[in-house]
Design a protein around this motif. Sequence first.
Motif, PDB file in Angstrom:
ATOM      1  N   LYS A 144    -100.217  28.421 -44.603  1.00  0.00           N
ATOM      2  CA  LYS A 144     -99.193  27.264 -44.506  1.00  0.00           C
ATOM      3  C   LYS A 144     -98.690  27.127 -45.711  1.00  0.00           C
ATOM      4  N   VAL A 145     -99.634  27.104 -46.745  1.00  0.00           N
ATOM      5  CA  VAL A 145     -99.268  26.865 -48.277  1.00  0.00           C
ATOM      6  C   VAL A 145     -98.316  28.127 -48.952  1.00  0.00           C
ATOM      7  N   VAL A 146     -98.754  29.262 -48.478  1.00  0.00           N
ATOM      8  CA  VAL A 146     -97.973  30.293 -48.700  1.00  0.00           C
ATOM      9  C   VAL A 146     -96.476  30.424 -48.239  1.00  0.00           C
ATOM     10  N   ASN A 147     -96.442  29.730 -46.967  1.00  0.00           N
ATOM     11  CA  ASN A 147     -95.124  29.702 -46.132  1.00  0.00           C
ATOM     12  C   ASN A 147     -94.460  28.741 -46.813  1.00  0.00           C
ATOM     13  N   GLU A 148     -94.924  27.528 -47.291  1.00  0.00           N
ATOM     14  CA  GLU A 148     -94.121  26.404 -48.024  1.00  0.00           C
ATOM     15  C   GLU A 148     -93.928  26.697 -49.338  1.00  0.00           C
ATOM     16  N   LEU A 149     -94.515  27.602 -50.208  1.00  0.00           N
ATOM     17  CA  LEU A 149     -94.151  28.177 -51.345  1.00  0.00           C
ATOM     18  C   LEU A 149     -92.913  29.057 -51.315  1.00  0.00           C
ATOM     19  N   ARG A 150     -92.897  29.776 -50.060  1.00  0.00           N
ATOM     20  CA  ARG A 150     -91.602  30.825 -49.900  1.00  0.00           C
ATOM     21  C   ARG A 150     -90.395  29.848 -49.695  1.00  0.00           C
ATOM     22  N   LEU A 162     -92.308  32.834 -55.085  1.00  0.00           N
ATOM     23  CA  LEU A 162     -93.498  32.264 -55.505  1.00  0.00           C
ATOM     24  C   LEU A 162     -94.952  32.519 -54.830  1.00  0.00           C
ATOM     25  N   PRO A 163     -94.766  33.333 -53.813  1.00  0.00           N
ATOM     26  CA  PRO A 163     -95.978  33.417 -53.417  1.00  0.00           C
ATOM     27  C   PRO A 163     -96.445  34.963 -54.062  1.00  0.00           C
ATOM     28  N   ALA A 164     -95.658  35.735 -54.418  1.00  0.00           N
ATOM     29  CA  ALA A 164     -95.941  36.897 -55.263  1.00  0.00           C
ATOM     30  C   ALA A 164     -96.509  36.388 -56.722  1.00  0.00           C
ATOM     31  N   GLN A 165     -95.494  35.388 -57.211  1.00  0.00           N
ATOM     32  CA  GLN A 165     -96.031  34.823 -58.607  1.00  0.00           C
ATOM     33  C   GLN A 165     -97.228  34.157 -58.634  1.00  0.00           C
ATOM     34  N   LEU A 166     -97.625  33.621 -57.292  1.00  0.00           N
ATOM     35  CA  LEU A 166     -99.216  33.043 -57.425  1.00  0.00           C
ATOM     36  C   LEU A 166    -100.230  34.003 -57.321  1.00  0.00           C
ATOM     37  N   GLY A 167     -99.830  35.194 -56.522  1.00  0.00           N
ATOM     38  CA  GLY A 167    -100.724  36.274 -56.452  1.00  0.00           C
ATOM     39  C   GLY A 167    -101.060  37.129 -57.936  1.00  0.00           C
ATOM     40  N   GLU A 168    -100.064  36.808 -58.734  1.00  0.00           N
ATOM     41  CA  GLU A 168    -100.386  37.613 -59.967  1.00  0.00           C
ATOM     42  C   GLU A 168    -101.024  36.686 -61.032  1.00  0.00           C
ATOM     43  N   LEU A 169    -101.469  35.577 -60.698  1.00  0.00           N
ATOM     44  CA  LEU A 169    -102.358  34.632 -61.473  1.00  0.00           C
ATOM     45  C   LEU A 169    -104.069  35.335 -61.445  1.00  0.00           C
TER      46      LEU A 169
END
Length: 412
Positions: free
Chosen positions: A50-56, A62-69
Amino acid sequence: MHNTDICIVGAGPAGATAALHLANKGIPSLLIDKASFPRDKVCGDALSGKVVNELRRISPDLPAQLGELQEAMPSWGIHFISPGGHKLSVPFKYNYQPDQDTPAGYISKRIHFDNFLVQQVRQRPEVKFLEQVDVVKYKPAAEGGYVLSDKQGQPLVQTKLLLMANGAQSGFTRHVAGLDQEPEHYCAGLRTYYKGVSDMDADGFIELHFFKDFLPGYFWVFPLPGGYANVGVGMLSSAVSRKKVNLKKEMLCMIETHPELQRRFAKAELVDEIRGFGLPLGSKKRTISGDNYMLLGDAGALIDPFTGEGISNAMISGRWAAEQAAKCLEQQDFSAAFMHGYDKAVYNRLWKELKLSRQMQKLLNYPWLFDKVASKASKNQALAETISCMFNDLDLRERLKQPSFYAKLLFD
């Protein structure tokens, strides 16, 4: 003193999300926080699908950017360990392929995730972001709205619309909105960090352990990058009081004496202090808006009663608060009656889910039944898949409320 149409108090996931959605609409806002970012927040650190969906919804990339951290690691689901030791594994995404699919969820310390959102805020000219601004007094303004002041009574902000996203201990929630902390709808929690806990799940599944002697509470272990783990316990405040439970003592005792935990923590190192926090649960409908204000996230008591998840619901409330704020500005109507559209939107999205989680929370009053469900599911792939789907399909999850579901389990 800052004069603004919209002031958001609290730059955690709820407040930052609201500011970003307003920015996407071209609407300026003032976002203030008493801390300076990056700052820590006591939490379980799990970020669901649900967090990933809200980032999107904020921005598709944004989800991809988070995944790069490097401070965020993929998480594919939850292990529920029943009182009898049976493991019920519930993937966030059915039939997932870790090497091919986009991660359904993540785990990241709040000091990193909240700062990730704040970095998005810092890039938006529509948002004026002020740190280390500690507001403690809220006085209705003569012309409508609120005047916000510090401890000394020095006015800091005058605003037409107030979005309160300042967490579980919000003084505004208690003293202005009049929402009390009710022990039956409030959870006490402890959290710390260990390094070197053995046998962590390779796919980043988080673990919720329901030990018979600790019900209706639960013990969690969430994997983190770099070999760290977020470890903690949670229990309804009413149960803590009734049973006179010392949460810290119980948590350390479980680690030291439970055979499985004792083995897994044998070479683990405690690397942080054990810190407490409160979780206002969304197991009861509340009025989360009024004249010239809305309550977001933990300030509006929107945490899932069963899993303790609060970040996604906070972000959902932030999105709907931005929608309502835009309507208020357009209509120049900040009345409680008009603001109630926010309550409707939030509960239309979350109430069915929160209500079902409340039912699942009550299942902990029947540990033998919980154990039976977990035991059957651990041996029956079809049942395990059905329960997995229930967590992602609210209509299917309704079956968990039906006695016939458990009768079939018990007598098949």
